[in-house]
Write a protein that holds these residues in place. Sequence first.
Motif, PDB file in Angstrom:
ATOM      1  N   THR A   1      14.609 -27.414  13.989  1.00 33.14           N
ATOM      2  CA  THR A   1      13.706 -26.573  13.181  1.00 33.14           C
ATOM      3  C   THR A   1      12.413 -26.317  13.943  1.00 33.14           C
ATOM      4  OG1 THR A   1      14.672 -27.474  11.181  1.00 33.14           O
ATOM      5  CG2 THR A   1      12.554 -26.391  10.925  1.00 33.14           C
ATOM      6  N   VAL A   2      11.939 -27.318  14.657  1.00 35.18           N
ATOM      7  CA  VAL A   2      10.716 -27.159  15.448  1.00 35.18           C
ATOM      8  C   VAL A   2      10.904 -26.078  16.507  1.00 35.18           C
ATOM      9  CG1 VAL A   2       9.167 -28.304  17.088  1.00 35.18           C
ATOM     10  CG2 VAL A   2       9.967 -29.541  15.066  1.00 35.18           C
TER      11      VAL A   2
ATOM     12  N   CYS B   1       8.703 -22.392  16.976  1.00 34.65           N
ATOM     13  CA  CYS B   1       7.623 -22.387  17.976  1.00 34.65           C
ATOM     14  C   CYS B   1       7.985 -21.391  19.082  1.00 34.65           C
ATOM     15  CB  CYS B   1       7.457 -23.767  18.593  1.00 34.65           C
ATOM     16  SG  CYS B   1       6.822 -24.982  17.448  1.00 34.65           S
TER      17      CYS B   1
ATOM     18  N   GLN C   1       3.607 -27.736   8.110  1.00 38.36           N
ATOM     19  CA  GLN C   1       4.074 -28.573   9.230  1.00 38.36           C
ATOM     20  C   GLN C   1       3.301 -28.200  10.496  1.00 38.36           C
ATOM     21  OE1 GLN C   1       8.002 -27.760  10.776  1.00 38.36           O
ATOM     22  NE2 GLN C   1       8.314 -29.887  11.414  1.00 38.36           N
ATOM     23  N   LYS C   2       3.134 -26.881  10.691  1.00 38.91           N
ATOM     24  CA  LYS C   2       2.434 -26.419  11.895  1.00 38.91           C
ATOM     25  C   LYS C   2       0.948 -26.764  11.830  1.00 38.91           C
ATOM     26  CE  LYS C   2       4.228 -23.239  14.728  1.00 38.91           C
ATOM     27  NZ  LYS C   2       4.811 -21.971  15.103  1.00 38.91           N
TER      28      LYS C   2
ATOM     29  N   GLY D   1       2.466 -35.191  13.599  1.00 37.17           N
ATOM     30  CA  GLY D   1       3.789 -34.575  13.707  1.00 37.17           C
ATOM     31  C   GLY D   1       4.734 -35.106  12.639  1.00 37.17           C
TER      32      GLY D   1
ATOM     33  N   LEU E   1       8.183 -35.987  13.071  1.00 36.15           N
ATOM     34  CA  LEU E   1       8.492 -34.658  13.636  1.00 36.15           C
ATOM     35  C   LEU E   1       9.817 -34.633  14.401  1.00 36.15           C
ATOM     36  CD1 LEU E   1       7.211 -31.772  14.612  1.00 36.15           C
ATOM     37  CD2 LEU E   1       6.757 -33.016  16.693  1.00 36.15           C
TER      38      LEU E   1
ATOM     39  N   GLU F   1       8.293 -34.117   9.895  1.00 38.04           N
ATOM     40  CA  GLU F   1       9.438 -33.223   9.663  1.00 38.04           C
ATOM     41  C   GLU F   1       9.133 -32.309   8.463  1.00 38.04           C
ATOM     42  OE1 GLU F   1      13.005 -34.589   7.529  1.00 38.04           O
ATOM     43  OE2 GLU F   1      12.364 -36.624   8.022  1.00 38.04           O
TER      44      GLU F   1
ATOM     45  N   ALA G   1       0.459 -30.332  12.657  1.00 38.58           N
ATOM     46  CA  ALA G   1       0.702 -30.588  14.076  1.00 38.58           C
ATOM     47  C   ALA G   1      -0.431 -30.061  14.948  1.00 38.58           C
ATOM     48  CB  ALA G   1       2.029 -29.950  14.485  1.00 38.58           C
TER      49      ALA G   1
END
Length: 408
Positions: free
Chosen positions: A377-378, A382, A326-327, A336, A371, A338, A330
Amino acid sequence: MYHLECIKCGAKYGPDKVIYTCSKCGGLLDVVYDYSEIRLSREDLKGPLSVWKYKALLPVSREPVTLKEGGTPIYHLRSIGKEVGLREAYAKHEGMNPSGSFKDRGMTVGVTKALELGMKSVACASTGNTSASLAVYGARAGIPVIVLLPSGKVALGKVAQALMHGAKVISIKGNFDDALRLVRELCVENGIYLLNSINPYRLEGQKTIGFEIVDYFGWEVPDRIILPVGNAGNITAIFKGLSEMKRLGIIDRVPKMTGIQAEGSAPIAKAIKSGAASIAVEEHPETVATAIRIGDPVNAVKALNAIRASGGTAETVTDEEILAAQKMLATKEGIGVEPASAASVAGLIKLRRMGVIEKDEHVVCVVTGHLLKDPETVIKNCDKPIEVEATKEAIEKALGMKPSIASY
Ligand SMILES: Cc1ncc(COP(=O)(O)O)c(C=O)c1O
Ligand SMILES: N[C@@H](CCOP(=O)(O)O)C(=O)O
């Protein structure tokens, strides 16, 4: 013309029958068209991508309930592809649909069908996206929506959507599999139209993901389509659609359908790896990717067939691999998505490193949701924003810069 047909015993049902599984043997149903009557060529399919572009292969005749779904972008994964040694790696961003997930393709068809059948209300069980999408399309159609969610396990953005679009939201003290069992009973006993992926009409809309992929590449068929698997409707739908296009002579083969599941929630991947004929239900599925936290996928039989018949495979990825993918998407690609969606890219990376995916393969990952569906969760994964006084000096200091001349 088309009818419903049991994939197990072959029993046939008229298109207007409100039925979700075979009343003779309990098997799953498929929409089967009279393919000899369908005249469809590449020539007929010129023009921009969208779900309703393919209406010759969709089972409704009335004006659709639509918010212009489909036509989602395909991005070349330049950085990730480079990192794993794969030139032709792409992501189709289904998060760019009206409610932010691929479910809209199913709901535009499913809710239209509900009206065509004269149904007065619709319902679903959901890990979040199905409920958000049904709430949106129910609002568009002006039909009441009921959604059953597993309490505490649905990402914030999705609950917000279901609430704001006016669905009646019931949070149950159980998991998604419990919610699906209950909503099936509720619908059958109360004449409510069920719009989970056990509904074969809903899945017809989702097959357009596959249509758009081959259409986008000028009818050149990728070697492989990778996607996250939860209730297993999407992998089934895309395989069915592309098999139909092959049957109609529009494409010459079907890609290897490759399903990715989270390690703690992987009945289909386990069956594929062990060669089992059927899945063993996961009683306590768990994963950070709540969208695919499903232990008893309702479309398991269809999905196992799609994977095996296409020469594909299935793999598991850990929650850490999902969050890392996911990262990467991004930060290295600007895409972006989920967590559940990133499972397809985590799977691409793992399968490439294992040598299952070869370096010259043309691969498309379906990234299924946006996203912003799961901001919690984000935020957890981060760095926090750096809070400073409202001065230039404080900002420069926080950024590790030398103080600028003007501040001497
Ligand atoms: C974002 C997202 N990705 C993947 C899936 C899995 O799709 P399917 O249930 O069709 O396997 C879901 C829901 O199930 C989802 O919401
Ligand atoms: N992830 C899904 C789970 C339900 O799947 P469905 O395709 O059967 O509706 C969701 O978003 O609820």
